[in-house]
Design an enzyme around this catalytic site. Structure first.
Site, PDB file in Angstrom:
ATOM      1  CE  LYS A  70     -27.648  23.062  17.119  1.00 55.81           C
ATOM      2  NZ  LYS A  70     -27.943  22.397  15.849  1.00 55.81           N
ATOM      3  CG  HIS A 220      -7.225   6.504   7.979  1.00 53.13           C
ATOM      4  ND1 HIS A 220      -7.071   7.698   7.321  1.00 53.13           N
ATOM      5  CD2 HIS A 220      -8.582   6.327   8.073  1.00 53.13           C
ATOM      6  CE1 HIS A 220      -8.264   8.211   7.030  1.00 53.13           C
ATOM      7  NE2 HIS A 220      -9.200   7.402   7.479  1.00 53.13           N
ATOM      8  CG  MET A 255       4.322   5.255  10.308  1.00 57.46           C
ATOM      9  SD  MET A 255       3.093   4.551   9.166  1.00 57.46           S
ATOM     10  CE  MET A 255       3.273   2.830   9.510  1.00 57.46           C
ATOM     11  N   GLY A 256       3.649   8.886   7.686  1.00 58.27           N
ATOM     12  CA  GLY A 256       3.486  10.283   7.289  1.00 58.27           C
ATOM     13  C   GLY A 256       3.880  10.526   5.843  1.00 58.27           C
ATOM     14  CG  PHE A 257       6.949  10.256   3.932  1.00 53.67           C
ATOM     15  CD1 PHE A 257       7.407  11.203   3.021  1.00 53.67           C
ATOM     16  CD2 PHE A 257       7.315  10.363   5.256  1.00 53.67           C
ATOM     17  CE1 PHE A 257       8.237  12.237   3.445  1.00 53.67           C
ATOM     18  CE2 PHE A 257       8.137  11.389   5.687  1.00 53.67           C
ATOM     19  CZ  PHE A 257       8.601  12.328   4.781  1.00 53.67           C
ATOM     20  CG  HIS A 259      -2.719  10.225  -0.002  1.00 58.53           C
ATOM     21  ND1 HIS A 259      -3.840  10.039  -0.774  1.00 58.53           N
ATOM     22  CD2 HIS A 259      -3.157  10.684   1.201  1.00 58.53           C
ATOM     23  CE1 HIS A 259      -4.906  10.389  -0.068  1.00 58.53           C
ATOM     24  NE2 HIS A 259      -4.518  10.773   1.129  1.00 58.53           N
ATOM     25  CG  ASP A 310      -1.472  11.900   9.355  1.00 59.15           C
ATOM     26  OD1 ASP A 310      -2.232  12.746   9.861  1.00 59.15           O
ATOM     27  OD2 ASP A 310      -1.833  10.760   9.033  1.00 59.15           O
TER      28      ASP A 310
HETATM   29  C1  LIG Z   1      -4.545  11.349   6.745  1.00 59.27           C
HETATM   30  C2  LIG Z   1      -4.136  10.044   6.187  1.00 59.27           C
HETATM   31  O1  LIG Z   1      -4.735   9.031   6.471  1.00 59.27           O
HETATM   32  S1  LIG Z   1      -2.889  10.077   5.076  1.00 59.27           S
HETATM   33  C3  LIG Z   1      -2.174   8.446   5.165  1.00 59.27           C
HETATM   34  C4  LIG Z   1      -1.450   8.252   6.469  1.00 59.27           C
HETATM   35  N1  LIG Z   1      -0.730   6.988   6.461  1.00 59.27           N
HETATM   36  C5  LIG Z   1       0.627   6.915   6.476  1.00 59.27           C
HETATM   37  O2  LIG Z   1       1.328   7.908   6.463  1.00 59.27           O
HETATM   38  C6  LIG Z   1       1.201   5.538   6.535  1.00 59.27           C
HETATM   39  C7  LIG Z   1       2.380   5.362   5.560  1.00 59.27           C
HETATM   40  N2  LIG Z   1       1.877   5.327   4.195  1.00 59.27           N
HETATM   41  C8  LIG Z   1       1.339   4.181   3.681  1.00 59.27           C
HETATM   42  O3  LIG Z   1       1.294   3.126   4.324  1.00 59.27           O
HETATM   43  C9  LIG Z   1       0.781   4.237   2.276  1.00 59.27           C
HETATM   44  O4  LIG Z   1       1.418   5.234   1.514  1.00 59.27           O
HETATM   45  C10 LIG Z   1      -0.745   4.484   2.271  1.00 59.27           C
HETATM   46  C11 LIG Z   1      -1.472   3.490   3.182  1.00 59.27           C
HETATM   47  C12 LIG Z   1      -1.060   5.892   2.738  1.00 59.27           C
HETATM   48  C13 LIG Z   1      -1.260   4.334   0.844  1.00 59.27           C
HETATM   49  O5  LIG Z   1      -1.084   2.993   0.487  1.00 59.27           O
HETATM   50  P1  LIG Z   1      -1.099   2.517  -1.041  1.00 59.27           P
HETATM   51  O6  LIG Z   1      -2.162   3.236  -1.797  1.00 59.27           O
HETATM   52  O7  LIG Z   1      -1.134   1.046  -1.018  1.00 59.27           O
HETATM   53  O8  LIG Z   1       0.322   3.039  -1.537  1.00 59.27           O
HETATM   54  P2  LIG Z   1       0.938   3.016  -2.998  1.00 59.27           P
HETATM   55  O9  LIG Z   1       0.167   2.078  -3.876  1.00 59.27           O
HETATM   56  O10 LIG Z   1       1.061   4.409  -3.443  1.00 59.27           O
HETATM   57  O11 LIG Z   1       2.382   2.408  -2.704  1.00 59.27           O
HETATM   58  C14 LIG Z   1       3.312   2.309  -3.748  1.00 59.27           C
HETATM   59  C15 LIG Z   1       4.601   1.748  -3.234  1.00 59.27           C
HETATM   60  O12 LIG Z   1       5.223   2.676  -2.356  1.00 59.27           O
HETATM   61  C16 LIG Z   1       5.475   2.078  -1.099  1.00 59.27           C
HETATM   62  N3  LIG Z   1       5.154   3.011  -0.066  1.00 59.27           N
HETATM   63  C17 LIG Z   1       4.014   3.737   0.039  1.00 59.27           C
HETATM   64  N4  LIG Z   1       4.062   4.491   1.130  1.00 59.27           N
HETATM   65  C18 LIG Z   1       5.235   4.236   1.739  1.00 59.27           C
HETATM   66  C19 LIG Z   1       5.833   4.716   2.914  1.00 59.27           C
HETATM   67  N5  LIG Z   1       5.213   5.587   3.711  1.00 59.27           N
HETATM   68  N6  LIG Z   1       7.058   4.262   3.248  1.00 59.27           N
HETATM   69  C20 LIG Z   1       7.702   3.367   2.470  1.00 59.27           C
HETATM   70  N7  LIG Z   1       7.164   2.877   1.337  1.00 59.27           N
HETATM   71  C21 LIG Z   1       5.944   3.303   0.973  1.00 59.27           C
HETATM   72  C22 LIG Z   1       4.504   0.912  -1.026  1.00 59.27           C
HETATM   73  O13 LIG Z   1       4.965  -0.086  -0.141  1.00 59.27           O
HETATM   74  C23 LIG Z   1       4.460   0.458  -2.441  1.00 59.27           C
HETATM   75  O14 LIG Z   1       5.610  -0.332  -2.710  1.00 59.27           O
HETATM   76  P3  LIG Z   1       5.473  -1.706  -3.514  1.00 59.27           P
HETATM   77  O15 LIG Z   1       4.869  -1.332  -4.823  1.00 59.27           O
HETATM   78  O16 LIG Z   1       6.863  -2.191  -3.553  1.00 59.27           O
HETATM   79  O17 LIG Z   1       4.555  -2.539  -2.664  1.00 59.27           O
HETATM   80  O1  LIG Z   2      -7.819   9.901   1.760  1.00 61.35           O
HETATM   81  C1  LIG Z   2      -7.201   9.034   2.383  1.00 61.35           C
HETATM   82  O2  LIG Z   2      -7.080   7.846   1.988  1.00 61.35           O
HETATM   83  C2  LIG Z   2      -6.530   9.346   3.664  1.00 61.35           C
HETATM   84  C3  LIG Z   2      -6.460  10.800   3.955  1.00 61.35           C
HETATM   85  O3  LIG Z   2      -5.604  11.496   3.497  1.00 61.35           O
HETATM   86  C4  LIG Z   2      -7.511  11.383   4.784  1.00 61.35           C
HETATM   87  O4  LIG Z   2      -8.462  10.689   5.162  1.00 61.35           O
HETATM   88  O5  LIG Z   2      -7.405  12.579   5.107  1.00 61.35           O
END
Ligand SMILES: CC(=O)SCCNC(=O)CCNC(=O)[C@H](O)C(C)(C)COP(=O)(O)OP(=O)(O)OC[C@H]1O[C@@H](n2cnc3c(N)ncnc32)[C@H](O)[C@@H]1OP(=O)(O)O
Ligand SMILES: O=C([O-])CC(=O)C(=O)O
Length: 374
Positions: A70, A220, A255-257, A259, A310
């Site tokens: 399909k 994201h 980026m890539g770290f 969650h 990621d």
């Molecule tokens: C498939 C996906 O979508 S997975 C997500 C992909 N996104 C990324 O890789 C972007 C980088 N990561 C981030 O911006 C964040 O970790 C997110 C958006 C994924 C999650 O955000 P939050 O839930 O707000 O993160 P969380 O509450 O765990 O953060 C805790 C602390 O770690 C820090 N932190 C979290 N991620 C990172 C990072 N990648 N690099 C540096 N510091 C970080 C935050 O700034 C925060 O510090 P603070 O308390 O001094 O402000």
């Molecule tokens: O669950 C999230 O916040 C982001 C993520 O890892 C995804 O959408 O795969």
């Protein structure tokens, strides 16, 4: 460490029910309809997983064959859609191309009734790889690729329409795993967008178009591209370590770290990391994989931050000769299965999603005639 409930970003608050997926339920796990992601990624094809999400059970041999047939029959791009894609310039963001392509499809093949939802969803799954690669090849190489290929799967179709050639079987295997890893993730930002849209009883293309917009952002889905832009700057693992230390000192986001839900690891990372290593060996890479591993080690040592899905996708896709700008569109080709499974779930038990807000503005304001305003 458990995360505090509440606060910014609705973190920790339940916003509804789902039977599709658990994220971090046992601290680190990920399941689709009860099946462990590691098992699915090792044993299934992406089409089996899409079927599981969309039709509620794993297909048997006959059902899978019929489903793939399909989907195979739904790859052709309407002429009007090709015309639109050919107008979009080469420097457009490919996620904007996906958004426009999806929206245009909704104009040409509008969902008239929810009874049609499965066919529209399957059409999007089938057409998206060819859609983005038709635009990419036309805008970048002036070439109109034939998207009606003999590819056996969506994984193969993506690579085939990108490179206009039958792909390496190892790469197809990696793409299956990658699409499975990205397929579904509970109430992430883009899926929640799709559900909010669905809750107004809008059409399926509007739900997916909105979700694409949410996935585009670097916090994201856009993180895989951002991770690639970062790691390719570094020639050695030592240079990467020094640069990361500087970025952390400047409080840059890596980026890539990290969650929003997982606390100690993202279960998808080990799986894509293993594929990245295998691909690095295949292409004889001595730089990018080593750089990535060092960044992972330094981030854990310094911040207890771990790679999300990621990070190792960046090097894995790169080793398969996929241009960085197409990384997030691949995520769309996969996540459309999860988004639309959620749309159907929302429709089946709907109430319009309309939370409240805590008001922080002025208590009351006095009207001042326009000529009297400062
Ligand atoms: C498939 C996906 O979508 S997975 C997500 C992909 N996104 C990324 O890789 C972007 C980088 N990561 C981030 O911006 C964040 O970790 C997110 C958006 C994924 C999650 O955000 P939050 O839930 O707000 O993160 P969380 O509450 O765990 O953060 C805790 C602390 O770690 C820090 N932190 C979290 N991620 C990172 C990072 N990648 N690099 C540096 N510091 C970080 C935050 O700034 C925060 O510090 P603070 O308390 O001094 O402000
Ligand atoms: O669950 C999230 O916040 C982001 C993520 O890892 C995804 O959408 O795969």
């Amino acid at each position: 460490m458990t995360k505090p409930i509440g606060g910014a970003g609705l973190r920790g608050q339940s916003a509804g029910e789902t039977a599709l997926c658990t994220v971090g339920k046992t601290g680190a796990g990920l399941t689709y309809r009860g099946y462990d992601i590691a098992v699915l990624a090792a044993k299934a094809e992406f089409e089996e997983v899409a079927y599981l999400l969309l039709y509620g059970k794993l297909p048997n041999v006959t059902e899978l064959a019929a489903y793939k047939t399909k989907l195979k029959g739904m790859r052709a791009l309407p002429e009007a859609l090709k015309t639109v894609l050919e107008q979009i310039p080469a420097d457009a963001h490919p996620m904007d191309v996906m958004r426009t392509g999806c929206s245009m499809l909704g104009n040409l093949e509008t969902e008239q009734d929810f009874a049609e939802q499965h066919d529209h969803i399957d059409r999007m799954l089938a057409i998206f790889p060819g859609l983005i690669n038709y635009w990419y090849n036309y805008s970048h190489h002036g070439k109109r690729v034939d998207v009606v290929t003999d590819a056996d799967s969506i994984a193969e179709q993506f690579l085939w329409t990108l490179h206009d050639a039958k792909p390496d079987p190892l790469h197809v295997q990696v793409m299956h795993a990658s699409l499975i890893l990205y397929a579904e993730h509970e109430f992430n930002a883009s899926t929640f967008t799709a559900r909010v849209c669905a809750s107004t009883l809008s059409d399926i293309h509007s739900c997916v178009t909105g979700a694409i917009g949410s996935l585009r952002g670097p916090l994201h889905g856009g993180a895989n591209e951002a991770a690639m832009d970062m790691i390719e700057r570094w020639q050695t693992a030592d240079e990467a370590e020094a640069e990361i230390m500087g970025m952390l000192a400047r409080k840059d986001k890596i980026m890539g770290f990290g969650h929003a839900i997982y606390r100690e690891s993202d279960p998808r990372n080990a799986i894509i990391k293993a594929w990245s290593q295998k691909l690095a060996e295949q292409v004889g890479d001595t730089r990018l994989y080593a750089v990535s591993e060092r960044v992972e080690a330094v981030m854990w040592r310094e911040k207890k931050l771990f790679c999300n899905a990621d990070f190792f996708h960046a090097s894995a896709y790169h080793f398969m000769n996929i241009p960085t700008k197409l990384f997030t569109p691949i995520f769309v080709c996969s996540r459309v299965s999860g988004w639309t499974a959620h749309v159907m779930e929302q429709r089946a038990n709907n109430r319009i999603i309309r939370p409240s807000a805590d008001y922080t503005g002025p208590e009351s304001a006095e009207w001042v005639a326009i000529e009297d305003r400062p």
